[in-house]
Design a protein around this motif. Structure first.
Motif, mmCIF file in Angstrom:
data_model
loop_
_atom_site.group_PDB
_atom_site.id
_atom_site.type_symbol
_atom_site.label_atom_id
_atom_site.label_comp_id
_atom_site.label_asym_id
_atom_site.label_seq_id
_atom_site.Cartn_x
_atom_site.Cartn_y
_atom_site.Cartn_z
ATOM 1 N N LEU A 51 56.712 11.422 18.866
ATOM 2 C CA LEU A 51 55.490 12.094 19.304
ATOM 3 C C LEU A 51 55.323 11.953 20.816
ATOM 4 N N PHE A 52 55.327 10.722 21.330
ATOM 5 C CA PHE A 52 55.280 10.447 22.765
ATOM 6 C C PHE A 52 56.173 9.245 23.032
ATOM 7 N N SER A 53 56.763 9.248 24.186
ATOM 8 C CA SER A 53 57.599 8.131 24.604
ATOM 9 C C SER A 53 57.161 7.655 25.981
ATOM 10 N N ASN A 54 57.494 6.407 26.290
ATOM 11 C CA ASN A 54 57.152 5.786 27.575
ATOM 12 C C ASN A 54 55.646 5.847 27.836
ATOM 13 N N ILE A 55 54.863 5.514 26.820
ATOM 14 C CA ILE A 55 53.419 5.548 26.960
ATOM 15 C C ILE A 55 52.912 4.170 27.345
ATOM 16 N N GLU A 56 51.753 4.146 28.011
ATOM 17 C CA GLU A 56 51.136 2.890 28.391
ATOM 18 C C GLU A 56 50.361 2.304 27.218
ATOM 19 N N THR A 65 44.644 4.776 17.193
ATOM 20 C CA THR A 65 43.315 4.842 16.572
ATOM 21 C C THR A 65 43.064 6.212 15.958
ATOM 22 N N ILE A 66 43.434 7.258 16.675
ATOM 23 C CA ILE A 66 43.237 8.615 16.141
ATOM 24 C C ILE A 66 44.141 8.855 14.935
ATOM 25 N N LEU A 67 45.371 8.360 14.975
ATOM 26 C CA LEU A 67 46.272 8.541 13.827
ATOM 27 C C LEU A 67 45.744 7.812 12.595
ATOM 28 N N LYS A 68 45.171 6.628 12.788
ATOM 29 C CA LYS A 68 44.596 5.902 11.653
ATOM 30 C C LYS A 68 43.398 6.637 11.082
ATOM 31 N N GLN A 69 42.559 7.197 11.950
ATOM 32 C CA GLN A 69 41.395 7.930 11.463
ATOM 33 C C GLN A 69 41.797 9.149 10.651
ATOM 34 N N ARG A 70 42.923 9.752 10.960
ATOM 35 C CA ARG A 70 43.379 10.953 10.241
ATOM 36 C C ARG A 70 44.366 10.626 9.128
ATOM 37 N N ASN A 71 44.608 9.351 8.857
ATOM 38 C CA ASN A 71 45.518 8.922 7.778
ATOM 39 C C ASN A 71 46.911 9.535 7.940
ATOM 40 N N ILE A 72 47.406 9.478 9.153
ATOM 41 C CA ILE A 72 48.736 10.007 9.466
ATOM 42 C C ILE A 72 49.690 8.821 9.631
ATOM 43 N N PRO A 73 50.776 8.756 8.872
ATOM 44 C CA PRO A 73 51.719 7.631 9.025
ATOM 45 C C PRO A 73 52.411 7.686 10.384
ATOM 46 N N TYR A 74 52.733 6.522 10.912
ATOM 47 C CA TYR A 74 53.392 6.444 12.210
ATOM 48 C C TYR A 74 54.262 5.197 12.243
ATOM 49 N N GLU A 75 55.193 5.190 13.172
ATOM 50 C CA GLU A 75 56.076 4.053 13.398
ATOM 51 C C GLU A 75 56.276 3.871 14.892
ATOM 52 N N PHE A 76 56.687 2.654 15.291
ATOM 53 C CA PHE A 76 56.957 2.340 16.682
ATOM 54 C C PHE A 76 58.460 2.198 16.898
ATOM 55 N N ALA A 77 58.865 2.486 18.106
ATOM 56 C CA ALA A 77 60.267 2.331 18.488
ATOM 57 C C ALA A 77 60.320 1.975 19.967
ATOM 58 N N ASN A 78 61.475 1.463 20.394
ATOM 59 C CA ASN A 78 61.710 1.099 21.797
ATOM 60 C C ASN A 78 60.674 0.089 22.292
ATOM 61 N N GLY A 79 60.436 -0.950 21.482
ATOM 62 C CA GLY A 79 59.520 -1.999 21.908
ATOM 63 C C GLY A 79 58.075 -1.584 21.967
ATOM 64 N N THR A 81 56.877 1.379 22.976
ATOM 65 C CA THR A 81 56.591 2.417 23.967
ATOM 66 C C THR A 81 56.791 3.821 23.417
ATOM 67 N N THR A 82 57.305 3.943 22.209
ATOM 68 C CA THR A 82 57.534 5.242 21.579
ATOM 69 C C THR A 82 56.841 5.259 20.226
ATOM 70 N N ILE A 83 56.113 6.340 19.950
ATOM 71 C CA ILE A 83 55.399 6.510 18.682
ATOM 72 C C ILE A 83 56.079 7.628 17.906
ATOM 73 N N LEU A 84 56.422 7.334 16.650
ATOM 74 C CA LEU A 84 57.081 8.293 15.769
ATOM 75 C C LEU A 84 56.101 8.721 14.679
ATOM 76 N N VAL A 85 56.097 10.026 14.374
ATOM 77 C CA VAL A 85 55.256 10.592 13.319
ATOM 78 C C VAL A 85 56.118 11.521 12.482
ATOM 79 N N PRO A 86 55.640 11.952 11.297
ATOM 80 C CA PRO A 86 56.417 12.907 10.496
ATOM 81 C C PRO A 86 56.772 14.164 11.285
ATOM 82 N N ALA A 87 57.971 14.656 11.037
ATOM 83 C CA ALA A 87 58.495 15.766 11.843
ATOM 84 C C ALA A 87 57.651 17.019 11.720
ATOM 85 N N ASP A 88 57.033 17.255 10.557
ATOM 86 C CA ASP A 88 56.270 18.490 10.386
ATOM 87 C C ASP A 88 54.907 18.458 11.074
ATOM 88 N N GLN A 89 54.507 17.332 11.672
ATOM 89 C CA GLN A 89 53.212 17.222 12.331
ATOM 90 C C GLN A 89 53.323 16.923 13.813
#
Length: 555
Positions: A51-56, A65-79, A81-89
């Motif tokens: 979704l976004f990489s190299n974020i602060e 916080t917004i992803l939790k409010q919308r019940n959207i699954p997510y994962e972290f990568a690269n320590g 700094t990168t947020i992963l979400v389902p490809a269709d969203q």
């Protein structure tokens, strides 16, 4: 024969299924296949994309916080700094987050100067420097706690060689504040001075600060911020009055049993008044002398020069003529002095004249005194923001006596009203109004939301329905397919065991029959042999029988 084929041929469940019409069997098979595909797609792990990489960290927390409010699954990568979400969203979430200004870490600062290009024009370098300066100022402003995001626009005119053609730079700052937070006047002034001190020849008055609602927070020329100052002044008067009332009444009726509201009318008009007042003339002994004029004249036996100067003065004197006797003027009464006002003396002056004393000569003394006119000049400048009127409303709750709400006595209400008047500095001349009411409070909170309209319980019901549907599907598959198959295999196993036991019992019976038959045949053979021997040698048989009988008799 294959055991499965044998079970299928012997299972009553399969026999019932096989007895159904062919279209029903095809529809049942298609439904089972579709249910399996849906379950596999539903239960499998979604395909995650970036979704976004190299974020602060600040932007990452807001996005999570917004992803939790919308019940959207997510994962972290690269320590983290990168947020992963389902490809269709991915693209939908990027647009939605961009609408809310996320991520905000896109402000570029002086790192733009690291990407220097060979052959860039002076104008390009100036624009790059201005962009970098705006980004650095925006970052500095965003470090303030109430500020969610900031944008800085600088208008830096080109310097001219002529002094009269030079223009001062200006700046504008657009702030997006967090919900429920505001900036004080000191913070707005700090932002203005922060921007002005970073840009050469930029005055703080030329910095405009605006919030996301279009409200002008700064005060260019001393005009824009006046309404905010006046409103803060009125609110301060009202809040301080309410606080004084609550401080006095809370210990008496209890915390939470009193409500107070104050409305203040403040006059912000600017007035100046100048007045000049004249009082009646004072007595000469106490009045201030403005000017004084004295004239003295004394003559004793010396006649003044007479005639016309020149040749005629040398002529002899004329003949003497007897003088005409004129009676003396009447003398004034005793104790009174004759005074004559000299010609030209003003009304506010005192003229003193001494009559001429004729002995052998004459003497005259004139005196003129001017007194200062008594006046008062007042110049009054009324203060800006004078309190014109106070309107106070106080509601006191009933007291609780043994669980029963009871109103206060009239004497107690009079005391409370007197205390409120003292706390608000009540003034009848000013036109203040006060209303104190004693009534029972009704604690009514927000209307309860029905369970079926509560988003929390709706999410729980959705998750429960999902798992319930999965359980029903598994139960259907179990009872329709798995259980008959298992039961068929069990029945086939039991039948096989029974057949094996039956075969084993049959073989054992056959063996026993064969053994019994062999024993009978051997007995008959022995009997025939004994008969044959008895016929051939009866004496030997008799001896054998005698020996058996003797053995039995001895035993």
């Amino acid at each position: 024969m294959n055991p499965i084929t044998q079970w299928m041929s012997q299972s009553p469940a399969f026999a019932r299924i096989a007895a159904l019409p062919r279209p029903v069997l095809m529809a049942l098979g298609a439904g089972i296949i579709a249910l399996g595909v849906v379950m596999s797609l539903w239960l499998r792990t979604p395909d995650y994309q970036t979704l976004f990489s190299n974020i602060e960290g600040r932007d990452g927390g807001a996005i999570v916080t917004i992803l939790k409010q919308r019940n959207i699954p997510y994962e972290f990568a690269n320590g983290g700094t990168t947020i992963l979400v389902p490809a269709d969203q991915v693209y939908t979430l990027r647009l939605q987050l961009a609408e809310q200004g996320l991520p905000r870490g896109g402000n570029t600062g002086f790192e733009l100067l690291d990407e220097s290009r060979f052959g860039a024009s002076q104008f390009t370098e100036q624009v790059t420097y201005q962009r970098a300066l705006e980004g650095e100022l925006a970052r500095s402003i965003e470090s303030m706690h109430p500020v969610q995001s900031a944008r800085v626009h600088l208008a830096i005119p080109r310097q001219s060689l002529f002094v009269r053609d030079r223009e001062a730079p200006t700046a504008s700052v657009l702030l997006t504040l967090y919900p429920g937070r505001t900036l004080s006047k000191a913070q707005v002034s700090a932002i203005s001075w922060l921007v002005s001190s970073r840009v050469p020849k930029l005055n703080a008055e030329n910095v405009s600060v605006v919030d996301q609602d279009g409200h002008l927070l700064s005060r260019p020329g001393g005009e824009a911020g006046m309404d905010s100052t006046r409103r803060s002044f009125v609110i301060d008067i009202e809040q301080r009055t309410v606080q004084r009332i609550l401080t006095l009444l809370n210990p008496i009726v209890g915390t939470g049993n009193v409500r107070a509201q104050v409305s203040a009318t403040v006059d912000f008009s600017q007035r100046e008044q100048t007045s000049e007042t004249y009082r009646p003339n004072e007595t000469p002994g106490t009045a201030a002398i403005r000017s004084k004029q004295t004239s003295d004249s004394i003559q004793n036996g010396v006649l003044p020069a007479q005639g016309v100067p020149g040749a005629l003065s040398n002529e002899p004197p004329p003949n003497a003529i007897a003088p005409i006797q004129t009676p003396p003027p009447a003398q004034p009464p005793a104790g009174q002095a004759q005074a004559a006002q000299a010609p030209g003396t003003p009304p506010g002056a005192e003229a003193v004249t001494t009559p001429a004393v004729a002995d052998t000569g004459s003497m005259r003394n004139d005196s003129t005194i001017n007194y200062e006119v008594d006046r008062t000049i007042n110049h009054i400048k009324h203060e800006l923001g004078s309190l014109r009127r106070l309107s106070v409303a106080v509601v006191v709750n009933y007291i609780d006596e043994d669980g029963t709400p009871t109103p206060l006595d009239t004497s107690e209400m009079d005391k409370i009203k007197e205390l409120v008047q003292q706390a608000m500095a009540y003034s009848a001349e000013r036109g203040d109004s006060l209303s104190v009411v004693n009534t029972a409070f009704t604690e009514s909170g927000p209307a309860p939301v029905p369970v079926w309209e509560n988003p929390k319980y709706q999410n729980y019901a959705l998750v429960l329905g999902k798992y319930l549907l999965i359980l029903i599907a598994l139960l259907f598959v179990w009872r329709s397919i798995v259980k008959p198959i298992i039961k068929g295999f069990a029945d086939a196993q039991v039948e096989r065991v029974k057949n094996e036991a039956k075969q084993q019992a049959t073989s054992e019976q056959r063996r026993q029959d064969e053994q019994r038959a062999s024993e009978i045949s051997r007995y008959e053979e022995n009997l025939n042999t004994a008969r044959t021997m008895a016929q051939k040698d009866p004496r030997a048989v008799a001896m054998v029988l005698r020996s058996w009988m003797e053995k039995n008799g001895t035993s």
